[in-house]
Scaffold this motif. Structure first.
Motif, PDB file in Angstrom:
ATOM      1  N   MET A   1      -3.294 -11.211  -8.117  1.00 49.29           N
ATOM      2  CA  MET A   1      -3.233 -10.121  -7.229  1.00 49.29           C
ATOM      3  C   MET A   1      -4.015 -10.821  -5.764  1.00 49.29           C
ATOM      4  O   MET A   1      -5.174 -11.284  -5.895  1.00 49.29           O
ATOM      5  N   PRO A   2      -3.365 -10.784  -4.694  1.00 50.50           N
ATOM      6  CA  PRO A   2      -4.069 -11.447  -3.523  1.00 50.50           C
ATOM      7  C   PRO A   2      -5.197 -10.339  -3.102  1.00 50.50           C
ATOM      8  O   PRO A   2      -5.378  -9.383  -3.161  1.00 50.50           O
ATOM      9  N   THR A   3      -6.251 -11.445  -2.649  1.00 49.03           N
ATOM     10  CA  THR A   3      -7.542 -10.564  -2.094  1.00 49.03           C
ATOM     11  C   THR A   3      -7.010  -9.595  -0.908  1.00 49.03           C
ATOM     12  O   THR A   3      -6.403  -9.933  -0.013  1.00 49.03           O
ATOM     13  N   THR A  61      -3.601  -3.079 -12.817  1.00 51.51           N
ATOM     14  CA  THR A  61      -3.237  -2.835 -11.608  1.00 51.51           C
ATOM     15  C   THR A  61      -1.985  -3.476 -10.926  1.00 51.51           C
ATOM     16  O   THR A  61      -1.009  -3.050 -10.465  1.00 51.51           O
ATOM     17  N   GLU A  62      -1.838  -4.737 -11.313  1.00 49.42           N
ATOM     18  CA  GLU A  62      -0.665  -5.593 -10.935  1.00 49.42           C
ATOM     19  C   GLU A  62       0.467  -5.096 -11.781  1.00 49.42           C
ATOM     20  O   GLU A  62       1.785  -4.860 -11.205  1.00 49.42           O
ATOM     21  N   ASP A  63       0.340  -4.708 -13.117  1.00 51.97           N
ATOM     22  CA  ASP A  63       1.475  -3.984 -13.689  1.00 51.97           C
ATOM     23  C   ASP A  63       1.813  -2.793 -12.952  1.00 51.97           C
ATOM     24  O   ASP A  63       3.071  -2.372 -13.144  1.00 51.97           O
ATOM     25  N   LEU A  64       1.120  -1.912 -12.666  1.00 52.90           N
ATOM     26  CA  LEU A  64       1.394  -0.473 -12.341  1.00 52.90           C
ATOM     27  C   LEU A  64       1.941  -0.318 -10.693  1.00 52.90           C
ATOM     28  O   LEU A  64       2.440   0.499 -10.544  1.00 52.90           O
ATOM     29  N   VAL A  65       1.661  -1.395  -9.882  1.00 53.44           N
ATOM     30  CA  VAL A  65       1.677  -1.139  -8.729  1.00 53.44           C
ATOM     31  C   VAL A  65       3.272  -1.083  -8.494  1.00 53.44           C
ATOM     32  O   VAL A  65       3.636  -0.407  -7.477  1.00 53.44           O
ATOM     33  N   PRO A  66       4.120  -2.054  -9.131  1.00 52.80           N
ATOM     34  CA  PRO A  66       5.627  -1.820  -9.071  1.00 52.80           C
ATOM     35  C   PRO A  66       6.069  -0.500  -9.378  1.00 52.80           C
ATOM     36  O   PRO A  66       7.001   0.109  -8.796  1.00 52.80           O
ATOM     37  N   LEU A  67       5.499   0.282 -10.293  1.00 50.03           N
ATOM     38  CA  LEU A  67       5.844   1.482 -10.834  1.00 50.03           C
ATOM     39  C   LEU A  67       5.583   2.516  -9.763  1.00 50.03           C
ATOM     40  O   LEU A  67       6.362   3.361  -9.502  1.00 50.03           O
ATOM     41  N   ALA A  68       4.349   2.497  -9.096  1.00 46.34           N
ATOM     42  CA  ALA A  68       3.835   3.359  -7.842  1.00 46.34           C
ATOM     43  C   ALA A  68       4.997   3.335  -6.827  1.00 46.34           C
ATOM     44  O   ALA A  68       5.200   4.276  -6.314  1.00 46.34           O
ATOM     45  N   LYS A  74       9.452   3.193  -2.397  1.00 51.27           N
ATOM     46  CA  LYS A  74       9.355   2.053  -1.284  1.00 51.27           C
ATOM     47  C   LYS A  74       9.287   0.933  -2.248  1.00 51.27           C
ATOM     48  O   LYS A  74       8.332   1.094  -3.301  1.00 51.27           O
ATOM     49  N   ALA A  75       9.690  -0.165  -1.939  1.00 49.76           N
ATOM     50  CA  ALA A  75       9.231  -1.573  -2.546  1.00 49.76           C
ATOM     51  C   ALA A  75       8.010  -2.008  -1.655  1.00 49.76           C
ATOM     52  O   ALA A  75       8.118  -2.045  -0.361  1.00 49.76           O
ATOM     53  N   THR A  76       6.997  -2.096  -2.380  1.00 48.79           N
ATOM     54  CA  THR A  76       5.865  -2.772  -1.891  1.00 48.79           C
ATOM     55  C   THR A  76       5.009  -3.528  -2.411  1.00 48.79           C
ATOM     56  O   THR A  76       5.244  -3.692  -3.553  1.00 48.79           O
ATOM     57  N   ASN A  77       3.947  -4.091  -1.937  1.00 51.52           N
ATOM     58  CA  ASN A  77       3.157  -4.983  -2.700  1.00 51.52           C
ATOM     59  C   ASN A  77       1.570  -4.107  -2.817  1.00 51.52           C
ATOM     60  O   ASN A  77       1.307  -3.553  -2.001  1.00 51.52           O
ATOM     61  N   SER A  78       0.896  -4.466  -3.572  1.00 58.27           N
ATOM     62  CA  SER A  78      -0.536  -3.856  -3.847  1.00 58.27           C
ATOM     63  C   SER A  78      -1.473  -3.683  -2.417  1.00 58.27           C
ATOM     64  O   SER A  78      -2.123  -2.760  -2.422  1.00 58.27           O
TER      65      SER A  78
END
Length: 85
Positions: A1-3, A61-68, A74-78
């Motif tokens: 996950m990026p800072t 968090t990395e796994d759930l972000v795409p689900l959120a 919307k396609a987004t990143n964390s």
């Protein structure tokens, strides 16, 4: 996950305080006393456990972000998620 940048981290913190709990209300006195009484081996083991917990939280968090992002349509990143009201 990026800072995360400072602004994003601040929004996450503000969201947690406004909607859930305040870290300023947590009394850590007993924890501080317990930590000072630990021997080096026990402290090292505790530190490793806390580090693994943090790594696990990041992984979730990395796994759930795409689900959120899918839920909001919307396609987004964390780093671009916003929890502001």
């Amino acid at each position: 996950m990026p800072t995360e940048d400072g602004a994003t981290a601040k929004r996450y913190f503000r969201n947690a305080v406004e909607r859930h709990w305040s870290p300023y209300e947590v009394d850590l006195t007993a924890d501080r006393e317990t930590l000072t009484e630990l021997n080096r081996s026990a402290f090292t083991q505790l530190r490793a456990t806390v580090a693994m917990f943090g790594a696990g939280e990041e992984s979730v968090t990395e796994d759930l972000v795409p689900l959120a992002a899918t839920e909001t349509g919307k396609a987004t990143n964390s780093s671009s998620l916003s929890f502001e009201r």
